[in-house]
Design an enzyme around this catalytic site. Structure first.
Site, PDB file in Angstrom:
ATOM      1  N   SER A 300       0.858  -1.193   0.000  1.00 49.12           N
ATOM      2  CA  SER A 300       0.000   0.000   0.000  1.00 49.12           C
ATOM      3  C   SER A 300       0.886   1.232   0.000  1.00 49.12           C
ATOM      4  O   SER A 300       2.065   1.159   0.335  1.00 49.12           O
ATOM      5  CB  SER A 300      -0.872   0.029   1.248  1.00 49.12           C
ATOM      6  OG  SER A 300      -0.118   0.484   2.357  1.00 49.12           O
ATOM      7  N   ASP A 301       0.328   2.366  -0.357  1.00 42.78           N
ATOM      8  CA  ASP A 301       1.069   3.611  -0.169  1.00 42.78           C
ATOM      9  C   ASP A 301       1.097   3.911   1.334  1.00 42.78           C
ATOM     10  O   ASP A 301       0.399   3.269   2.119  1.00 42.78           O
ATOM     11  CB  ASP A 301       0.430   4.752  -0.973  1.00 42.78           C
ATOM     12  CG  ASP A 301       1.461   5.817  -1.326  1.00 42.78           C
ATOM     13  OD1 ASP A 301       2.454   5.962  -0.579  1.00 42.78           O
ATOM     14  OD2 ASP A 301       1.289   6.527  -2.335  1.00 42.78           O
ATOM     15  N   CYS A 302       1.924   4.882   1.720  1.00 45.94           N
ATOM     16  CA  CYS A 302       2.197   5.030   3.152  1.00 45.94           C
ATOM     17  C   CYS A 302       1.003   5.568   3.929  1.00 45.94           C
ATOM     18  O   CYS A 302       0.455   6.610   3.602  1.00 45.94           O
ATOM     19  CB  CYS A 302       3.454   5.858   3.344  1.00 45.94           C
ATOM     20  SG  CYS A 302       4.844   4.917   2.706  1.00 45.94           S
ATOM     21  N   SER A 304      -1.855   4.366   3.818  1.00 44.55           N
ATOM     22  CA  SER A 304      -3.080   4.204   3.027  1.00 44.55           C
ATOM     23  C   SER A 304      -4.239   3.645   3.849  1.00 44.55           C
ATOM     24  O   SER A 304      -5.355   4.137   3.770  1.00 44.55           O
ATOM     25  CB  SER A 304      -2.849   3.218   1.886  1.00 44.55           C
ATOM     26  OG  SER A 304      -2.573   3.884   0.707  1.00 44.55           O
TER      27      SER A 304
END
Ligand code: NAG
Ligand code: NAG
Ligand code: NAG
Ligand code: NAG
Ligand code: NAG
Ligand code: NAG
Ligand code: NAG
Length: 773
Positions: A300-302, A304
């Site tokens: 995932s993006d940070c 997220s």
């Protein structure tokens, strides 16, 4: 002196140590050493564990490891700062490193230290590298970056997993992260992404199962808005059609997997069609893993998942969010959520442990492919790489060469560029970026080996004077007089204008696409005070409306240099003095200012919309006026083209039973049809350099398909770069895979090959080819 003495102490100690223990491998600075599992010297019992046995295959090893882990240990292996499991000989591992255009310290698992490794080669920001349209260059940069990354890993200051490249389509000129991408075209973005990934991941020993470092293509998907007016990426819901998803947004990700064999895909912050991408099973589990067969992990993006809960109010509890993300196919979470809530979610019956096992397996499979479980990396294939392999003369020369290959010549009046050192003995270097250093490396950079600013670069050729004129925001004209005076006294003027990260950046989209503040005025006034040629250099990530300069006779040339990296100034000077003949071509459309009034950045529809009056986005769909079109770029020489060979009719030999054969209304067939195998167009073009300068030239092949499925009006289908001496000619051979390169997405997002007439264009050459049954 004192510091010199200090340096000698460890060297002496090492020499003595080596005399005693010849077979030992040690590093100069014991404080930092690479992290790795299965350190048998430290814990001999690990030798008995199958997961540490390098002779077994990776699947068996990971299965063995998984059997030994508790649920909480598994949960702790699903986050970017993964927990140590000391009883199994596994140290904590930091997954988050970045290497967008050089090893970066943006991610916490990689950092620079003055004594250990002070900096790494900082290549141009990706948007400029893409402008080179040179695939072998993309690959070579990837190789250099991964070599420096491995050297830093050995020194204990880097991880092995790098969350680069960013392959989102640069859909809107205002996007602050457009600079990180290879531009607006799906084919160029696909080629760049896959090739850079291969450069990073492929091992020089040819071991196909293992990875040099792990790359990650991000941000999946339809992510191209950060923070525009009152809309931000954590709340934005991109409304995307199946058709746009297939032929625009997803294309580079598919290529990262199919052509680059990338080890990871990262899902994005935004929602798409009402769902957070990191909770979308159809996107992750079904498409990325199922259909495309990702060999690796999905991250995932940070934070997220945190935003999914807090900003998007996706579910009522963090445990439900966790279960959803795991079910959707997520394996790793940048942040803490999966570590905090996975065990509880399992206990609550929201998700089964088998799903957690899949995630852990994907993560550890990747680390095994990187050699993390193979004992001390300094005894392995890349074990000898060290500080001496970082910031070498060759790598810094490549940074300069990359900038030279990317720089785009946009305007050149007769007698302007290149400068001759006999005619131009002094240059006034003016503007907010004239002495740029940090601005040249853009975002997601590291600490560069050094900087060569434009002022420094030009000073290597002739005498220079300098005036800033104004700062980047340029809201004051106070220092314009000084700039004009300096300009009036020199043989020529180089104006270095544009932006920096205070104007376009992550979380910072532009609202304007002209030069900031009073920069236009500064350029015009200086140009009118000058006595010789005036070169406007635009340093920026995104395109600019520079119509004022196009029309101003006093501004004799315009160059775009992107954010040109640590050697940007040297490369610029090489171009200005003709040591290098520019060959870059714009990887994105430069729109007129009025565009931002017509198109809201929140509109993700690529195709024009007659109902709302939206004009369509990127050169593939936009029919309006441009300042400079996609693919534009001049040279100091001229090239002429001649078509050597191309078919006019291609007969498709469909199977007798195929519905299309009996149906007079059939206008397309599926790309899964067996006829696709080997179906190829051969197009040979002769390119001749008719000028007096030798140079490189990127030959771009465009196709305009039949009018069906609301298809793009024009689309890049292939490109090749060739080197031509003055008066030399060369035949460029395109081999176009019909089903792959000419196919279109229908309204349902299914790939089809349309029958009918295609217009192929290479520069001013136009050729029609008809596909028939
Ligand atoms: C850099 O590394 C040296 C040598 O290992 C160490 O002494 C120093 O504390 C480190 N500096 C920082 C800022 O981490
Ligand atoms: C996870 O737990 C840690 C420690 O209790 C806490 O500091 C952190 O805020 C939590 N993070 C999330 C996203 O829940
Ligand atoms: C867990 O697995 C069982 C048995 O396969 C299944 O019946 C159940 O629906 C699963 N639970 C969840 C939350 O997926
Ligand atoms: C240019 O910038 C460098 C580094 O920031 C600085 O040391 C130098 O003095 C500047 N040059 C001029 C002429 O201002
Ligand atoms: C101009 O910029 C300076 C500093 O960059 C700032 O202090 C000032 O408020 C700005 N003035 C206007 C009118 O925006
Ligand atoms: C968006 O930009 C505004 C103004 O620059 C800033 O105050 C805000 O924190 C940003 N929001 C996000 C989510 O980045
Ligand atoms: C492409 O880049 C490579 C690597 O720098 C270089 O050797 C080659 O000459 C370039 N190709 C052309 C046609 O300029």
């Amino acid at each position: 002196m004192a510091s010199q003495n200090k340096q000698h102490v460890p060297l002496l100690a090492i020499t003595l140590f080596l005399l005693i223990c010849l077979s030992c491998t040690i590093t100069v600075f014991a404080q930092y050493s690479p992290r790795f599992a299965c350190d048998i010297d430290k814990d001999p019992t690990l030798e008995m564990c199958a997961y540490c046995d390098t002779k077994l295959d990776i699947k068996t090893r990971v299965a063995d490891l998984l059997r030994r882990m508790t649920l909480q240990e598994k949960a702790g292996s699903l986050v970017s700062v993964a927990d140590a499991i000391p009883r199994l000989g596994i140290p904590s591992y930091g997954w988050w490193s970045e290497a967008l255009h050089g090893v970066s310290d943006t991610g916490p698992a990689t950092w620079f230290n003055k004594t250990v490794i002070p900096g790494a080669t900082s290549f141009p920001q990706v948007i400029l590298t893409a402008a080179s349209f040179n695939e072998s260059l993309f690959y070579k940069i990837g190789q250099v970056v991964s070599t420096e990354a491995r050297a830093m890993y050995n020194a204990g200051v880097a991880g092995l997993t790098f969350w680069s490249p960013n392959v989102n389509i640069f859909r809107d000129p205002r996007w602050g992260r457009g600079q990180e991408t290879p531009g607006e075209d799906p084919l160029l973005a696909s080629r760049y992404g896959a090739t850079y990934v291969r450069g990073l991941q492929e091992r020089e020993d040819g071991d196909k199962e293992r990875l040099k470092v792990g790359a990650c293509c991000k941000h999946f998907t339809a992510y191209d808005l950060d923070n525009w007016t009152s809309v931000d990426r954590f709340h934005f819901d991109a409304i995307v059609t199946k058709q746009d998803l297939e032929d625009t947004y997803n294309a580079p990700f598919k290529s990262c997997i199919f052509d680059g064999n990338v080890a990871s895909i990262m899902c994005s912050y935004n929602m798409m069609n009402g769902k957070p991408t990191c909770a979308d099973k159809e996107l992750l589990e079904d498409t990325v893993r199922g259909e495309w067969k990702l060999n690796g992990y999905i991250s995932s993006d940070c934070d997220s998942l945190h935003f999914m809960f807090k900003a998007q109010h996706w579910k009522k509890t963090p445990e439900e969010v966790t279960a959803d993300a795991l079910h959707a196919g997520l394996d790793l979470n940048c942040g803490m959520s999966l570590k905090n809530y996975t065990a509880k979610a399992v206990e609550m019956g929201l998700v089964n442990e088998t799903v957690v096992d899949r995630a852990v397996t994907n993560n550890f499979m990747t680390l095994m492919r990187l050699g993390f479980f193979d004992g001390d990396p300094r005894n392995q294939f890349y074990g000898k790489l060290s500080k001496k392999d970082v910031c070498t003369k060759a790598t810094q020369d490549l940074a300069r060469e990359t900038a030279r290959q990317g720089i785009v010549l946009l305007k050149n009046s007769v007698g302007s560029l290149p400068f001759s050192r006999l005619g131009i003995k002094s240059i006034a270097v003016i503007g907010p970026n004239a002495n740029a250093t940090k601005a040249m490396i853009g975002n997601y950079a590291g600490v560069p080996c050094k900087y060569t600013s434009p002022l420094e670069g030009l000073s290597e050729y002739v005498k220079t004077t300098y005036a800033e004129g104004c700062d980047i925001k340029c809201n004051s004209t106070t220092n314009f007089e000084k700039a004009k005076k300096v300009a009036s006294e020199a043989d020529a003027v180089v104006l270095v204008m544009g932006t920096d990260l205070s104007i376009e950046h992550e979380a910072r989209d532009r609202t304007e696409i002209i030069l900031p503040g009073q920069q236009n005025l500064l350029a015009s006034e200086v140009a009118h005070a000058a006595k010789g040629p005036v070169i406007l250099v635009v340093m920026s990530g995104g395109g600019m409306d520079v119509d004022f300069a196009k029309c101003d006779e006093k501004i004799t040339s315009i160059l775009w240099v992107g954010f040109p990296g640590q050697e940007g100034g040297g490369a610029l000077a090489d171009v200005i003095f003709g040591r290098f003949n520019p060959s870059g071509r714009l990887p994105m459309t430069w729109f007129p200012r009025s565009y931002v009034d017509i198109v809201p950045m929140t509109n993700n529809k690529m195709r024009p919309d007659p109902v709302t009056g939206q004009p369509g986005q990127t050169y593939r769909f936009y029919k309006g006026k441009t300042v400079y079109p996609f693919g534009y770029g001049l040279s100091y020489t001229s090239y002429v083209y001649r078509l050597i060979k191309a078919p006019s009719i291609v007969r498709i030999d469909l199977n007798k039973a195929h519905g299309c054969r009996s149906s007079p209304t059939c206008d397309a067939f599926d790309t899964s049809d067996s006829v696709c195998k080997g179906l190829e167009l051969k197009i040979d073009i002769m390119v001749t350099n008719i000028g007096k300068y030798s140079g490189s030239h990127s030959v771009l092949l465009f196709s305009s398909p039949p009018d069906i499925f609301n298809a793009p009006q024009k689309e890049l289908v292939d490109f090749k770069k060739v080197w031509l001496e003055s008066l030399q000619r060369s035949v460029v051979c395109f081999r176009v895979n019909v089903c792959k390169q000419l196919s279109l997405a229908d309204e349902e997002g299914k790939r089809k090959v349309a029958l009918g007439r295609y217009l192929l264009q290479i520069s001013d050459i136009k050729h029609y080819v008809t596909l028939k049954i």
